[in-house]
Design an enzyme around this catalytic site. Structure first.
Site, PDB file in Angstrom:
ATOM      1  N   ASN A 119      -9.013   2.068   9.024  1.00 26.91           N
ATOM      2  CA  ASN A 119      -8.304   1.697  10.244  1.00 26.91           C
ATOM      3  C   ASN A 119      -8.951   2.375  11.454  1.00 26.91           C
ATOM      4  O   ASN A 119      -9.586   1.728  12.286  1.00 26.91           O
ATOM      5  CB  ASN A 119      -6.822   2.056  10.129  1.00 26.91           C
ATOM      6  CG  ASN A 119      -6.007   1.587  11.325  1.00 26.91           C
ATOM      7  OD1 ASN A 119      -6.408   0.679  12.040  1.00 26.91           O
ATOM      8  ND2 ASN A 119      -4.860   2.186  11.548  1.00 26.91           N
ATOM      9  N   THR A 120      -8.851   3.718  11.509  1.00 25.18           N
ATOM     10  CA  THR A 120      -9.328   4.451  12.683  1.00 25.18           C
ATOM     11  C   THR A 120     -10.813   4.207  12.956  1.00 25.18           C
ATOM     12  O   THR A 120     -11.209   4.072  14.115  1.00 25.18           O
ATOM     13  CB  THR A 120      -9.069   5.959  12.489  1.00 25.18           C
ATOM     14  OG1 THR A 120      -7.712   6.134  12.096  1.00 25.18           O
ATOM     15  CG2 THR A 120      -9.314   6.741  13.766  1.00 25.18           C
TER      16      THR A 120
ATOM     17  N   GLY B 264      -8.148   9.252   9.114  1.00 18.21           N
ATOM     18  CA  GLY B 264      -8.516   9.359  10.519  1.00 18.21           C
ATOM     19  C   GLY B 264      -9.568  10.410  10.832  1.00 18.21           C
ATOM     20  O   GLY B 264      -9.905  10.622  11.990  1.00 18.21           O
TER      21      GLY B 264
ATOM     22  N   ALA C  16      -9.537   5.555   3.524  1.00 19.97           N
ATOM     23  CA  ALA C  16      -9.497   6.658   4.493  1.00 19.97           C
ATOM     24  C   ALA C  16     -10.766   7.504   4.511  1.00 19.97           C
ATOM     25  O   ALA C  16     -11.407   7.722   3.486  1.00 19.97           O
ATOM     26  CB  ALA C  16      -8.315   7.594   4.260  1.00 19.97           C
ATOM     27  N   GLY C  17     -11.110   7.946   5.716  1.00 17.99           N
ATOM     28  CA  GLY C  17     -12.213   8.882   5.893  1.00 17.99           C
ATOM     29  C   GLY C  17     -13.520   8.271   6.379  1.00 17.99           C
ATOM     30  O   GLY C  17     -14.443   8.984   6.724  1.00 17.99           O
TER      31      GLY C  17
ATOM     32  N   LYS D  38       0.894  -1.157   0.000  1.00 20.52           N
ATOM     33  CA  LYS D  38       0.000   0.000   0.000  1.00 20.52           C
ATOM     34  C   LYS D  38       0.933   1.207   0.000  1.00 20.52           C
ATOM     35  O   LYS D  38       1.619   1.487   0.997  1.00 20.52           O
ATOM     36  CB  LYS D  38      -0.896   0.021   1.241  1.00 20.52           C
ATOM     37  CG  LYS D  38      -1.649   1.350   1.332  1.00 20.52           C
ATOM     38  CD  LYS D  38      -2.496   1.513   2.569  1.00 20.52           C
ATOM     39  CE  LYS D  38      -2.785   2.991   2.772  1.00 20.52           C
ATOM     40  NZ  LYS D  38      -3.661   3.278   3.900  1.00 20.52           N
TER      41      LYS D  38
END
Lengths: 72, 261
Positions: B212-213, B164, B190-191, B103
């Site tokens: 992830n977050t 995040g 993301a987001g 990635k």
């Protein structure tokens, strides 16, 4: 030459003494690292795992040992 | 072309039965991470490459908490600000993980963590030439996505919103345009903040979602992981089912005939 001859290297950014006849293989084993889970760079070039037993560490070498940590 | 009957996600010839890619960062404990991975049904997780801490060896190894029979590792180049640096990390990741997937992240700005697309394209080109399967994290910019594909990216991974941030898909129209032109899988990376964000991404027709977050920092990561799994599946089903067109006025569902007079 006595076996205790030491050379100085930079390992993960910090200086460290290792025996003069040290190979990458011996270094990784000596640190008790799981050899299958780390990657090694010698002077910014990858040291392939298969080459570790033959890769002799020289005085002044800069060595990085990395592994996987949590990330996104 | 063979019909993809089980609706698998295929990247560089490899089949995944889950369209949810998750991270391994920010979990309070590795055990929570392990359970969240299980609940998410993921088959691909991102990991970062960092120096071994030689002074503190008490930490449990990340890899001992990843079910590698079921889950493939995707090393990232997070924290890299130049193509050169990202290429170095990618090579280390390949050596540590014995997989040529990466990635690719080349960050251009500390505050937004938006990518430096010029460096990203450069790094993608070099790594593809070195035999890597490159999944670049990029802006939701159709032109950049096209260029990444041209230099050999195995998928393109436009952000939904900053890393995040949990803001959800900020520019669905750009994602639509990227989807229209892409010949490789499109993964929103993301987001994503909550399940509906993931569902919205999938309803647009993207091939997968990476987060992830959104999971790791939820109050109950394991429960959120399951919510994300279901949301990705729901969104995918709805996309494949084909939604009704939006109309301004009502259209009665019950017949007008047979009403009492």
């Amino acid at each position: 030459m006595p076996e205790t001859d030491q050379i100085e290297i930079t390992l993960n950014g910090e200086s460290r003494q290792v025996p003069a006849n040290c190979t990458v293989q011996k270094l990784v084993e000596g640190l008790k690292l799981p050899s299958g889970q780390v990657a090694v760079e010698v002077n910014r070039s990858i040291a392939r795992r298969s080459s570790w037993p033959q890769t002799c560490i020289q005085d002044g070498d800069s060595i990085e040992i990395v592994h996987f940590v949590g990330g996104g | 072309m063979l019909e993809n009957q089980n609706d698998a996600l295929i990247i560089a010839g490899k089949e995944f039965h889950s369209r949810l890619i998750v991270g391994t960062g920010k979990y309070e404990t590795l055990e929570v991470m392990r359970q969240a991975h299980q609940a998410s049904g993921t088959e691909l997780v991102t990991v970062a490459v960092r120096r071994v801490d030689l002074s503190d060896r008490s930490q449990q190894s990340l890899l001992s908490c990843i079910d590698r029979d079921r889950i493939m590792l995707l090393p990232n180049t997070a924290g890299c600000y130049t193509a050169e640096e990202a290429i170095r990390y990618a090579r280390l990741g390949r050596e540590a993980g014995l997989s040529n997937w990466v990635k690719l992240e080349v960050i251009g700005d500390e505050k937004t963590l938006f990518p430096d697309n010029q460096e990203l394209i450069l790094a993608t080109r070099t790594l593809v030439q070195e035999g890597f399967v490159v999944l670049p994290y990029t802006n939701d910019d159709p032109v950049v996505c096209k260029k990444l594909e041209e230099v050999g990216a195995a998928a393109v991974m436009p952000l939904g919103a900053p890393i995040g941030s949990g803001l959800g898909i900020q520019n669905p129209n750009n994602i639509r345009i990227i989807l229209e032109q892409a010949k490789v899988p499109v993964i929103v990376d993301a987001g994503v903040g909550t399940a509906s964000d993931a569902a919205i991404a999938m309803e647009l027709g993207v091939d997968g979602v990476l987060m992830n977050t959104g999971i790791a920092s939820a109050q109950d990561p394991v429960r959120m992981a399951r919510a994300m799994k279901l949301a990705v599946e729901c969104g995918r089903l709805a996309y494949r089912a084909g939604r009704i067109p939006k109309k301004l006025y009502a259209a009665a569902s019950s017949p007008l005939e047979g009403m009492l007079v």
